[in-house]
Scaffold this motif. Structure first.
Motif, PDB file in Angstrom:
ATOM      1  N   LEU A 172       0.825  -1.206   0.000  1.00 19.56           N
ATOM      2  CA  LEU A 172       0.000   0.000   0.000  1.00 19.56           C
ATOM      3  C   LEU A 172       0.856   1.253   0.000  1.00 19.56           C
ATOM      4  N   ASP A 173       2.029   1.174   0.645  1.00 16.63           N
ATOM      5  CA  ASP A 173       2.919   2.330   0.667  1.00 16.63           C
ATOM      6  C   ASP A 173       3.293   2.785  -0.740  1.00 16.63           C
ATOM      7  N   ASP A 174       3.335   1.861  -1.687  1.00 15.34           N
ATOM      8  CA  ASP A 174       3.723   2.193  -3.056  1.00 15.34           C
ATOM      9  C   ASP A 174       2.607   2.863  -3.847  1.00 15.34           C
ATOM     10  N   ALA A 175       1.380   2.784  -3.342  1.00 12.94           N
ATOM     11  CA  ALA A 175       0.252   3.130  -4.205  1.00 12.94           C
ATOM     12  C   ALA A 175      -0.779   4.064  -3.586  1.00 12.94           C
ATOM     13  N   GLY A 176      -1.182   3.820  -2.347  1.00 20.42           N
ATOM     14  CA  GLY A 176      -2.386   4.451  -1.813  1.00 20.42           C
ATOM     15  C   GLY A 176      -2.350   5.962  -1.718  1.00 20.42           C
ATOM     16  N   GLU A 209      -3.940  -5.878  -2.892  1.00 22.88           N
ATOM     17  CA  GLU A 209      -3.407  -5.884  -1.538  1.00 22.88           C
ATOM     18  C   GLU A 209      -4.064  -6.999  -0.728  1.00 22.88           C
ATOM     19  N   TYR A 210      -3.280  -7.655   0.100  1.00 16.99           N
ATOM     20  CA  TYR A 210      -3.787  -8.759   0.917  1.00 16.99           C
ATOM     21  C   TYR A 210      -4.861  -8.268   1.895  1.00 16.99           C
ATOM     22  N   LEU A 237      -2.541  -6.284  11.059  1.00 18.93           N
ATOM     23  CA  LEU A 237      -3.086  -4.982  10.692  1.00 18.93           C
ATOM     24  C   LEU A 237      -2.157  -3.900  11.210  1.00 18.93           C
ATOM     25  N   TRP A 238      -1.812  -2.978  10.334  1.00 14.18           N
ATOM     26  CA  TRP A 238      -1.097  -1.760  10.730  1.00 14.18           C
ATOM     27  C   TRP A 238      -2.107  -0.623  10.654  1.00 14.18           C
ATOM     28  N   LEU A 239      -2.223   0.130  11.724  1.00 15.61           N
ATOM     29  CA  LEU A 239      -3.179   1.241  11.717  1.00 15.61           C
ATOM     30  C   LEU A 239      -2.871   2.229  10.599  1.00 15.61           C
ATOM     31  N   ASP A 240      -1.603   2.339  10.222  1.00 12.48           N
ATOM     32  CA  ASP A 240      -1.202   3.230   9.126  1.00 12.48           C
ATOM     33  C   ASP A 240      -2.046   2.995   7.869  1.00 12.48           C
ATOM     34  N   ASP A 241      -2.422   1.712   7.665  1.00  7.91           N
ATOM     35  CA  ASP A 241      -3.082   1.350   6.411  1.00  7.91           C
ATOM     36  C   ASP A 241      -4.509   1.876   6.299  1.00  7.91           C
TER      37      ASP A 241
END
Length: 468
Positions: A172-176, A209-210, A237-241
């Motif tokens: 997600l870091d690459d895209a969101g 994304e998974y 789960l990372w809250l960042d997401d």
């Protein structure tokens, strides 16, 4: 007397009182010499963080310093990595082409937030330099996508491209965050061609994304080789997401009119919150592992920032008629209320929110200033209760912007852990990209809030004084 009361006929007497400028306690009625303690409440106070509401000119002066620094150290150019020579013809692939190095990467998630912050600052100040900063780099990414995407699609493993992490996202870091900046710019009328870029990042967030079995965005899924990714544990789960993916899903709903995106975005907020929000404390844990019986709760400040920012962004486009609108709004209100109880006397929040022995962190404070001011501006929370807090948070952030535009006190990139030492000892750096976009967003939203509402001193306290 009649003329003085006329404005109150259309409103409320109390509202007229709120419109008065900085009010103080009534003058004493007793005659004769005043007691020694009569005016002690009016003594000058030394506030380490300025204790006032900045006007638009002052806020913009802070933002301009940030802009000047970022514009200087993030060149929108492509060079030959062997020679350093500029490459001006971007229509032909070049295996040696790279983005000209600067202080920050143009395709990181942090820079997705920065592009969104530049767009917001441009809208709030009317200064096109901010808007053009984002659009110029969007245009460069669009041109590179047209040239290099076919090569990457033909050979994802070996193809060389100056923006390969975006063209071939793995997280997600690459895209969101980048995708959200593209969607917001497009919805605001940007002339850049996003027709290839939005599908790349949008499809990754929504389809690749998974996810856990109930559809919640997660890390630690299959590694493609029969094993499981350790990020840092399976089904994590990372809250960042909440921010790295969910606003993009909501904005895809706005851009396409497909209500399924709205359903997914709202569901993500509620499912993350069900697992990770501590109702007693009013804040979120950073990491959660599906199936783990006990979760040591580390309430990392910036992750809580990503969560509260995700909710204000989702509410920006989620139709008020949506079945989950009220639930998302209620969750935002609960989080803002919780965060309010942890703001320090200097206007910041601690690196671990509920641990006063950890340092005061700038990027989280900037995100909270933005999100709380946005919540005030949209009527999600009361201006009387939360406007002063947002102003104090902004003043705190502004105090960390140096004359050269660099921002101090920003925690560097941070993974996930279940112990306090990991978070408490994370370094800070002016080169940590995570604080620049939030500072731009915060300044823009504070300008909007202080244009809409008046805040001033009343009995020495910074208080709401009515609509402007």
């Amino acid at each position: 007397m009649k003329n003085r009361l006329k404005p109150c006929v259309a409103g409320v007497l109390a509202a007229c009182a709120l419109h008065a400028s900085a009010q103080q306690a009534p003058a004493p009625q007793e005659k004769g010499p005043a007691a020694a303690d009569a005016m002690l409440h009016a003594l000058d106070v030394h506030y380490p963080t300025p204790y006032r509401a900045m006007d638009a000119v002052e806020v913009k002066a802070v933002l301009d310093r940030v802009f000047d620094y970022l514009d200087k150290v993030t060149p929108a150019e492509v060079i030959d990595q062997r020679t350093g020579a500029p490459i001006t013809d971007l229509s032909t692939p070049n295996a040696n082409a790279v983005l000209k190095p600067g202080d920050f990467r143009l395709t990181s998630y942090e820079w997705g937030v920065t592009y969104t912050g530049m767009l917001a600052a441009g809208a709030a100040t009317g200064d096109r330099r901010y808007t053009n900063y984002a659009l110029k780099r969007h245009e460069l990414l669009s041109r590179l996508t047209k040239t290099y995407l076919p090569l990457v699609l033909a050979d994802r493993e070996h193809a060389a491209a100056p923006i390969k992490s975006f063209l071939n996202p793995h997280a997600l870091d690459d895209a969101g965050a980048l995708c959200q900046s593209f969607l917001k710019a497009k919805l605001e009328g940007s002339p850049v061609d996003y027709s290839q870029m939005i599908p790349i990042c949008g499809d990754f967030v929504t389809k690749k994304e998974y996810r856990l079995k109930d559809g919640t965005l997660a890390r630690g899924g299959p590694d493609g080789r029969g094993g499981v990714k350790m990020r840092p544990l399976p089904d994590t789960l990372w809250l960042d997401d909440m921010f790295m993916g969910v606003p993009t899903i909501a904005y895809l709903g706005k851009a396409t009119g497909d209500a399924r995106y709205y359903d997914d975005a709202a569901r993500q907020v509620l499912q993350f919150s069900k697992r990770m929000f501590n109702k007693n404390l009013g804040i979120y844990m950073h990491g959660y592992v599906e199936g783990l019986r006990d979760h040591p709760e580390m309430h990392w400040a910036r992750a809580n920032g990503w969560a509260v920012m995700a909710m204000v962004e989702v509410l920006e486009v989620l139709p008020k008629t949506h079945k989950d609108y009220k639930a998302v709004l209620d969750q935002l209100r609960a989080h803002v209320k919780g965060l309010a109880s942890y703001q320090t006397k200097d206007g910041f929040w601690h690196q671990l929110i509920d641990r006063n022995d950890t340092y005061q962190e700038t990027s989280a404070t900037a995100i909270y200033a933005y999100a709380i001011a946005r919540a005030v501006n949209r009527g999600y929370v009361d201006a009387q209760a939360y406007g002063p807090m947002a102003n104090l948070a902004w003043d705190a952030v502004a105090s960390k912007v140096q004359p050269n535009g660099q921002i101090e006190g920003i925690c560097v990139g941070t993974g996930m852990a279940f112990d306090p030492a990991f978070y408490a000892y994370r370094p800070t750096s002016v080169k940590a990209a995570h604080g620049y976009g939030p500072t731009l967003l915060a300044g823009a939203e504070i300008i909007a809030m202080n244009r809409k509402f008046r805040f001033g001193l009343n009995d020495s306290g910074l208080m709401y004084q009515g609509a402007q």
